[in-house]
Design a protein around this motif. Structure first.
Motif, PDB file in Angstrom:
ATOM      1  N   SER A  17      36.964  40.357  36.685  1.00 23.53           N
ATOM      2  CA  SER A  17      37.168  41.118  35.453  1.00 23.53           C
ATOM      3  C   SER A  17      36.288  42.363  35.508  1.00 23.53           C
ATOM      4  CB  SER A  17      36.791  40.275  34.226  1.00 23.53           C
ATOM      5  OG  SER A  17      36.655  41.092  33.065  1.00 23.53           O
ATOM      6  N   ALA A  18      36.929  43.506  35.675  1.00 27.95           N
ATOM      7  CA  ALA A  18      36.163  44.761  35.800  1.00 27.95           C
ATOM      8  C   ALA A  18      35.351  45.040  34.547  1.00 27.95           C
ATOM      9  CB  ALA A  18      37.122  45.911  36.063  1.00 27.95           C
ATOM     10  N   ALA A  19      35.965  44.787  33.388  1.00 30.65           N
ATOM     11  CA  ALA A  19      35.256  45.052  32.123  1.00 30.65           C
ATOM     12  C   ALA A  19      33.987  44.213  32.042  1.00 30.65           C
ATOM     13  CB  ALA A  19      36.170  44.758  30.937  1.00 30.65           C
ATOM     14  N   PHE A  51      31.356  48.408  42.449  1.00 27.65           N
ATOM     15  CA  PHE A  51      32.284  49.366  43.046  1.00 27.65           C
ATOM     16  C   PHE A  51      33.646  48.698  43.199  1.00 27.65           C
ATOM     17  CE2 PHE A  51      32.430  47.685  47.455  1.00 27.65           C
ATOM     18  CZ  PHE A  51      31.336  46.795  47.431  1.00 27.65           C
ATOM     19  N   GLU A  52      34.680  49.427  42.871  1.00 29.48           N
ATOM     20  CA  GLU A  52      36.044  48.920  43.003  1.00 29.48           C
ATOM     21  C   GLU A  52      37.020  50.087  42.954  1.00 29.48           C
ATOM     22  OE1 GLU A  52      37.203  45.583  40.567  1.00 29.48           O
ATOM     23  OE2 GLU A  52      39.272  45.711  41.278  1.00 29.48           O
ATOM     24  N   ARG A  53      38.021  50.028  43.798  1.00 24.49           N
ATOM     25  CA  ARG A  53      39.065  51.053  43.824  1.00 24.49           C
ATOM     26  C   ARG A  53      40.240  50.638  42.927  1.00 24.49           C
ATOM     27  NH1 ARG A  53      38.908  55.037  47.467  1.00 24.49           N
ATOM     28  NH2 ARG A  53      37.652  54.911  49.362  1.00 24.49           N
ATOM     29  N   ARG A  56      29.138  39.787  44.315  1.00 23.16           N
ATOM     30  CA  ARG A  56      29.903  38.955  43.408  1.00 23.16           C
ATOM     31  C   ARG A  56      31.288  39.535  43.225  1.00 23.16           C
ATOM     32  NH1 ARG A  56      26.236  36.426  44.500  1.00 23.16           N
ATOM     33  NH2 ARG A  56      24.604  35.399  43.220  1.00 23.16           N
ATOM     34  N   ARG A  57      32.299  38.674  43.119  1.00 21.59           N
ATOM     35  CA  ARG A  57      33.647  39.122  42.805  1.00 21.59           C
ATOM     36  C   ARG A  57      34.105  38.285  41.619  1.00 21.59           C
ATOM     37  NH1 ARG A  57      38.116  41.023  40.912  1.00 21.59           N
ATOM     38  NH2 ARG A  57      39.938  41.281  42.262  1.00 21.59           N
ATOM     39  N   GLY A  58      33.887  38.795  40.407  1.00 21.31           N
ATOM     40  CA  GLY A  58      34.104  37.984  39.215  1.00 21.31           C
ATOM     41  C   GLY A  58      35.548  37.967  38.746  1.00 21.31           C
TER      42      GLY A  58
HETATM   43  C1  LIP Z   1      41.801  43.244  36.772  1.00 19.05           C
HETATM   44  C2  LIP Z   1      40.423  43.832  36.914  1.00 19.05           C
HETATM   45  C3  LIP Z   1      39.772  43.334  38.202  1.00 19.05           C
HETATM   46  C4  LIP Z   1      40.585  43.789  39.370  1.00 19.05           C
HETATM   47  C5  LIP Z   1      41.978  43.226  39.262  1.00 19.05           C
HETATM   48  C6  LIP Z   1      42.644  43.632  37.937  1.00 19.05           C
HETATM   49  P1  LIP Z   1      43.539  42.814  34.816  1.00 19.05           P
HETATM   50  O1  LIP Z   1      42.380  43.693  35.573  1.00 19.05           O
HETATM   51  O2  LIP Z   1      39.648  43.464  35.811  1.00 19.05           O
HETATM   52  O3  LIP Z   1      38.450  43.833  38.354  1.00 19.05           O
HETATM   53  O4  LIP Z   1      39.988  43.401  40.569  1.00 19.05           O
HETATM   54  O5  LIP Z   1      42.735  43.693  40.339  1.00 19.05           O
HETATM   55  O6  LIP Z   1      42.831  45.024  37.926  1.00 19.05           O
HETATM   56  O7  LIP Z   1      44.783  43.017  35.623  1.00 19.05           O
HETATM   57  O8  LIP Z   1      43.120  41.391  34.822  1.00 19.05           O
HETATM   58  O9  LIP Z   1      43.629  43.413  33.438  1.00 19.05           O
END
Ligand code: LIP
Length: 264
Positions: A192-194, A209-211, A188-190
């Motif tokens: 929003s990291a949070a 996982f995300e860089r 999944r690529r939603g």
């Molecule tokens: C986003 C992250 C998301 C990442 C985006 C970006 P933002 O934060 O939540 O997971 O893939 O590149 O960093 O910019 O929406 O606060």
């Protein structure tokens, strides 16, 4: 103020901030500027929501420090720093996709993510109506229900990831996905990291996982994962600028670390 009291303050502020974000979205969103790249945008609502959060925190806890995505930081005298992403998932928000969150965390001891201790965190999902909360040593909840991470089923792990705003990094990220898919049931690529981290804590995702995340993207979500029995890891690696972020059960995190970093 205890971790529980810090959590409860963060919840109250996040709910007010989430309602402001949702209201502004319904009224129509204007992009204020782009930041690191054309894809990295900030809306007027990002700035307004962070200003509300910062004003509420300053009124309630004037001696605390602040580290926010849009307005930067200010040192405090209390040893507590608030790490804030007013609208995580900004591109979703600007595009009308309802998967975005207000992320607020209280950390102590340092403003360095590798050295701070997170005490409290909230990830508020205004459209879905979910409030993910954690206080150190007190577990994690969503709308009051206890959170617990999940382990992958026989079909493999349900994973989430993300891509940075710099198009030149996408080929490497896609290659990493190719190395990870053999252990995944799906990806999944939603955006929003949070929210992704909150979903790992809730057992809805088996791993993430995300860089290249910023501290405000993960400060609250990492505590949710840890308080739900999971692991949040930022392994040192060759790409310092695009540090890898991993979350999930211990086994999934180790497997992701090996495959993404190509280590034995
Ligand atoms: C986003 C992250 C998301 C990442 C985006 C970006 P933002 O934060 O939540 O997971 O893939 O590149 O960093 O910019 O929406 O606060």
């Amino acid at each position: 103020m205890s971790a529980v009291e810090l959590r409860d303050l963060a919840v109250d502020i996040a709910r007010e901030a989430g309602e402001l974000a949702r209201r502004r979205r319904d009224e129509g969103v204007s992009i204020a500027a782009s930041k690191s790249s054309l894809a990295d945008i900030v809306t007027e609502a990002d700035r307004e929501v962070e200003a509300l959060i910062r004003a509420r925190l300053s009124a309630e806890r004037p001696d605390d420090g602040f580290l926010g995505e849009e307005s930067g930081g200010g040192e405090g005298a209390s040893g507590i720093t608030w790490v804030v992403d007013p609208i995580d998932g900004t591109v979703n928000y600007a595009s009308g996709i309802p998967l975005y969150a207000v992320s607020i965390a209280a950390v102590e001891g340092s403003r360095d993510p590798d050295r701070w201790t997170a005490l409290a965190g909230v990830v508020q999902s205004p459209v879905v109506g979910e409030t993910f909360t954690a206080a150190r040593g007190e577990g994690a909840q969503v709308n009051g229900a206890r959170l617990r991470i999940a382990e992958p089923g026989p079909a493999g792990a349900l994973l989430a990831t993300g891509f940075g705003y710099d198009p030149s990094t996408h080929a490497g990220d896609l290659a990493a996905i190719g190395r990870v898919m053999p252990i995944a049931r799906d990806l999944r690529r939603g955006g929003s990291a949070a929210t992704d981290l909150a979903y790992v804590a809730a057992g809805r995702l088996d791993g993430y996982f995300e860089r290249g995340l910023a501290p405000w993207d993960y400060a609250a979500g990492a505590l949710l994962v840890q308080e739900a029995g999971g692991v949040f890891l930022r392994p040192e690696g060759p790409e310092v600028a695009r540090r890898l972020n991993l979350a999930g059960g211990a086994g999934v995190v180790e497997e992701l670390r090996r495959r993404v970093l190509e280590v034995a």
